[in-house]
Design a protein around this motif. Structure first.
Motif, PDB file in Angstrom:
ATOM      1  N   ALA A  20      49.846 -26.079-148.830  1.00 53.03           N
ATOM      2  CA  ALA A  20      48.673 -26.855-148.892  1.00 53.03           C
ATOM      3  C   ALA A  20      47.791 -26.808-147.638  1.00 53.03           C
ATOM      4  CB  ALA A  20      48.918 -28.231-149.390  1.00 53.03           C
ATOM      5  N   GLU A  23      46.246 -23.507-146.971  1.00 55.04           N
ATOM      6  CA  GLU A  23      45.040 -23.147-148.100  1.00 55.04           C
ATOM      7  C   GLU A  23      43.791 -23.966-147.767  1.00 55.04           C
ATOM      8  OE1 GLU A  23      44.462 -21.535-151.144  1.00 55.04           O
ATOM      9  OE2 GLU A  23      46.510 -20.217-150.500  1.00 55.04           O
ATOM     10  N   ARG A  24      43.915 -25.227-147.215  1.00 51.68           N
ATOM     11  CA  ARG A  24      42.813 -26.112-146.595  1.00 51.68           C
ATOM     12  C   ARG A  24      42.098 -25.302-145.425  1.00 51.68           C
ATOM     13  NH1 ARG A  24      45.695 -30.518-148.720  1.00 51.68           N
ATOM     14  NH2 ARG A  24      46.976 -30.812-146.515  1.00 51.68           N
ATOM     15  N   THR A  27      39.928 -22.553-146.674  1.00 50.74           N
ATOM     16  CA  THR A  27      38.953 -22.736-147.379  1.00 50.74           C
ATOM     17  C   THR A  27      37.563 -22.695-146.855  1.00 50.74           C
ATOM     18  OG1 THR A  27      40.235 -24.489-148.642  1.00 50.74           O
ATOM     19  CG2 THR A  27      37.874 -24.475-148.957  1.00 50.74           C
ATOM     20  N   TYR A  29      34.714 -24.281-146.167  1.00 51.54           N
ATOM     21  CA  TYR A  29      34.038 -25.302-146.444  1.00 51.54           C
ATOM     22  C   TYR A  29      32.439 -25.248-145.933  1.00 51.54           C
ATOM     23  CZ  TYR A  29      38.543 -27.615-147.006  1.00 51.54           C
ATOM     24  OH  TYR A  29      39.784 -28.007-147.647  1.00 51.54           O
ATOM     25  N   LEU A 132      35.777 -31.641-153.425  1.00 54.54           N
ATOM     26  CA  LEU A 132      36.612 -30.484-153.554  1.00 54.54           C
ATOM     27  C   LEU A 132      37.821 -30.738-152.580  1.00 54.54           C
ATOM     28  CD1 LEU A 132      37.150 -27.540-153.703  1.00 54.54           C
ATOM     29  CD2 LEU A 132      36.044 -27.101-151.687  1.00 54.54           C
ATOM     30  N   GLN A 136      41.804 -30.797-153.859  1.00 52.66           N
ATOM     31  CA  GLN A 136      42.727 -29.933-153.209  1.00 52.66           C
ATOM     32  C   GLN A 136      44.080 -30.745-153.085  1.00 52.66           C
ATOM     33  OE1 GLN A 136      40.180 -27.974-149.997  1.00 52.66           O
ATOM     34  NE2 GLN A 136      41.175 -26.415-150.851  1.00 52.66           N
ATOM     35  N   ARG A 137      44.314 -31.894-153.165  1.00 56.29           N
ATOM     36  CA  ARG A 137      45.515 -32.699-152.960  1.00 56.29           C
ATOM     37  C   ARG A 137      46.372 -32.236-154.320  1.00 56.29           C
ATOM     38  NH1 ARG A 137      47.901 -33.984-148.309  1.00 56.29           N
ATOM     39  NH2 ARG A 137      46.354 -34.951-146.785  1.00 56.29           N
ATOM     40  N   PRO A 140      45.926 -27.176-154.316  1.00 56.62           N
ATOM     41  CA  PRO A 140      45.523 -26.658-153.013  1.00 56.62           C
ATOM     42  C   PRO A 140      44.655 -25.246-153.046  1.00 56.62           C
ATOM     43  CG  PRO A 140      47.794 -27.089-153.292  1.00 56.62           C
ATOM     44  CD  PRO A 140      47.259 -27.332-154.586  1.00 56.62           C
ATOM     45  N   ASP A 141      44.757 -24.457-154.013  1.00 59.73           N
ATOM     46  CA  ASP A 141      43.714 -23.248-153.875  1.00 59.73           C
ATOM     47  C   ASP A 141      42.604 -23.799-154.273  1.00 59.73           C
ATOM     48  OD1 ASP A 141      42.542 -20.906-154.732  1.00 59.73           O
ATOM     49  OD2 ASP A 141      44.284 -20.111-155.774  1.00 59.73           O
ATOM     50  N   TRP A 142      41.587 -23.385-153.392  1.00 65.35           N
ATOM     51  CA  TRP A 142      40.136 -23.948-153.540  1.00 65.35           C
ATOM     52  C   TRP A 142      39.395 -23.298-154.519  1.00 65.35           C
ATOM     53  CZ3 TRP A 142      35.924 -20.970-152.878  1.00 65.35           C
ATOM     54  CH2 TRP A 142      36.098 -19.677-152.171  1.00 65.35           C
ATOM     55  N   ALA A 145      40.249 -25.611-157.556  1.00 62.30           N
ATOM     56  CA  ALA A 145      39.634 -26.777-157.340  1.00 62.30           C
ATOM     57  C   ALA A 145      38.237 -26.759-157.459  1.00 62.30           C
ATOM     58  CB  ALA A 145      40.047 -27.336-155.886  1.00 62.30           C
TER      59      ALA A 145
END
Length: 373
Positions: A20, A23-24, A27, A29, A132, A136-137, A140-142, A145
């Motif tokens: 996770a 993945e973040r 992302t 953002y 978002l 993602q919690r 995890p895959d943005w 999400a």
């Protein structure tokens, strides 16, 4: 490691946490925020003035709403600032923070709504990214999400306030920030201690409370109560997991940190006196004390009934958004029985039977209906 962060986690859980986190990190953002911001600007400055002319009041504002009155307030205040200096500025002229914020921008630039509308786009984009992060919690895959964010971003009732000077952008961004901080704080209990992240999430909760306070000070009461209940629940869970003395001390420290955050950061923002009510101009509410409800809570519920009657009879007698104006509250049970209906309206309205009906854009302010910038 022993206790909460040791063997209780298990290798698979640690692997899931690492996945996770990776993945973040991957992302985009910033790219997503810029994309959301650009789309919001297109809605305000291209779609509304070019394709929905009957709803366009000028400079990206919609016709027939409170925001037109806020714009006039902002123009008057910006002129006072230029004439008298910044001592004339106030955050909430006529109790309306959007007008005060717009006035500051008008005073620094030009008194035209398009100077403020990008702020709405920025708030909407920020809300989308915060949502978002919350999703993602769970996913995890943005990319997955993101599908949960799109309905919020493009929901028609959400896009309407993009073309207005109103409170929703600040409130929604603040609420999402508050929730994200709490989600990360509680989820972080299953991860190795990281005080930098915890302080960052505490700051998110505080920032969310401040954003809400700017436009709707009374709503901080609800955030405070919600945060206090979450703090108590998390503290109880932490103490229950503590087995050794050292572990108990560690969990107690974290518990008191939660409670300090709620009481120490949000408490100064809470207006326990509630909203000011002109009781002389309102029909008296016959209130019956409910003996099972503590006196301090019963008095707060009575204040809610007074405020509601004030809205219906004096403040918003012709408001086009009025719902269930025939309903009055006379005791705590009346409010409890109305709660399911309140959730139904909040979560599901507008209902399908209203989708094709003619809308009503009346404002409670006499200056607004039919006014154009």
């Amino acid at each position: 490691m022993q206790g909460l962060y040791g063997t209780g986690l298990g290798g698979s859980n640690l692997a899931a946490i690492d996945f996770a986190e990776n993945e973040r990190r991957q992302t985009p953002y910033a790219v997503l925020w810029l994309l959301f911001f650009a789309v919001a600007l297109v809605v305000q400055l291209v779609l509304l003035p070019r394709f929905f002319l009957r709803f366009h009041a000028g400079d990206g504002l919609r016709v027939g709403g409170d925001w037109l009155f806020f714009h006039r307030l902002a123009v008057d205040l910006s002129e006072a600032i230029r004439a008298q200096g910044w001592s004339a500025w106030t955050l909430r002229p006529a109790n309306q923070a959007p007008a005060g914020i717009a006035a500051a921008i008008y005073a620094l630039t030009v008194p035209r709504p398009f100077m403020v509308l990008p702020l709405n786009a920025a708030l909407h984009a920020t809300s989308a990214v915060l949502l978002l992060l919350i999703l993602q919690r769970l996913l995890p895959d943005w990319r997955k999400a993101l599908w949960g964010v799109l309905p919020f971003f493009f929901f028609p009732s959400t896009l309407t306030w993009l073309a207005s000077l109103h409170k929703d952008g600040f409130f929604i961004a603040g609420f999402f920030c508050f929730i994200l901080g709490w989600v990360n704080l509680t989820a972080g209990l299953a991860e190795p201690p990281n005080w930098r992240k915890r302080l960052l999430n505490l700051s998110a909760v505080a920032a969310g409370g401040c954003l809400v306070w700017i436009v709707r000070p009374y709503a901080v009461q609800f955030l405070f109560v919600l945060g206090f209940l979450l703090a108590l629940g998390v503290s109880g869970w932490l103490l229950g997991r503590g087995r050794k003395l050292a572990s108990v001390r560690k969990h107690l420290t974290v518990s008191f940190l939660y409670l300090w955050m709620v009481c120490g950061v949000l408490y100064p923002l809470v207006n326990w006196e509630g909203m000011e009510v002109d009781t002389v101009a309102v029909a008296e509410v016959l209130w019956r004390r409910t003996w099972l409800v503590p006196a301090f809570l019963d008095s707060r519920l009575y204040s809610i009934s007074i405020v509601r009657e004030n809205y219906i009879i004096k403040t918003y007698p012709t408001g086009g958004s009025m719902i269930d104006e025939e309903v009055s509250f006379h005791n705590a049970w009346d409010l409890a029985l109305y709660t399911p209906r309140a959730f139904q309206i909040a979560l599901l309205s507008p209902f399908p039977r209203h989708w094709l009906e003619e809308g009503d854009a009346r404002s409670q302010y006499p200056h607004a209906p039919g006014f154009r910038v």
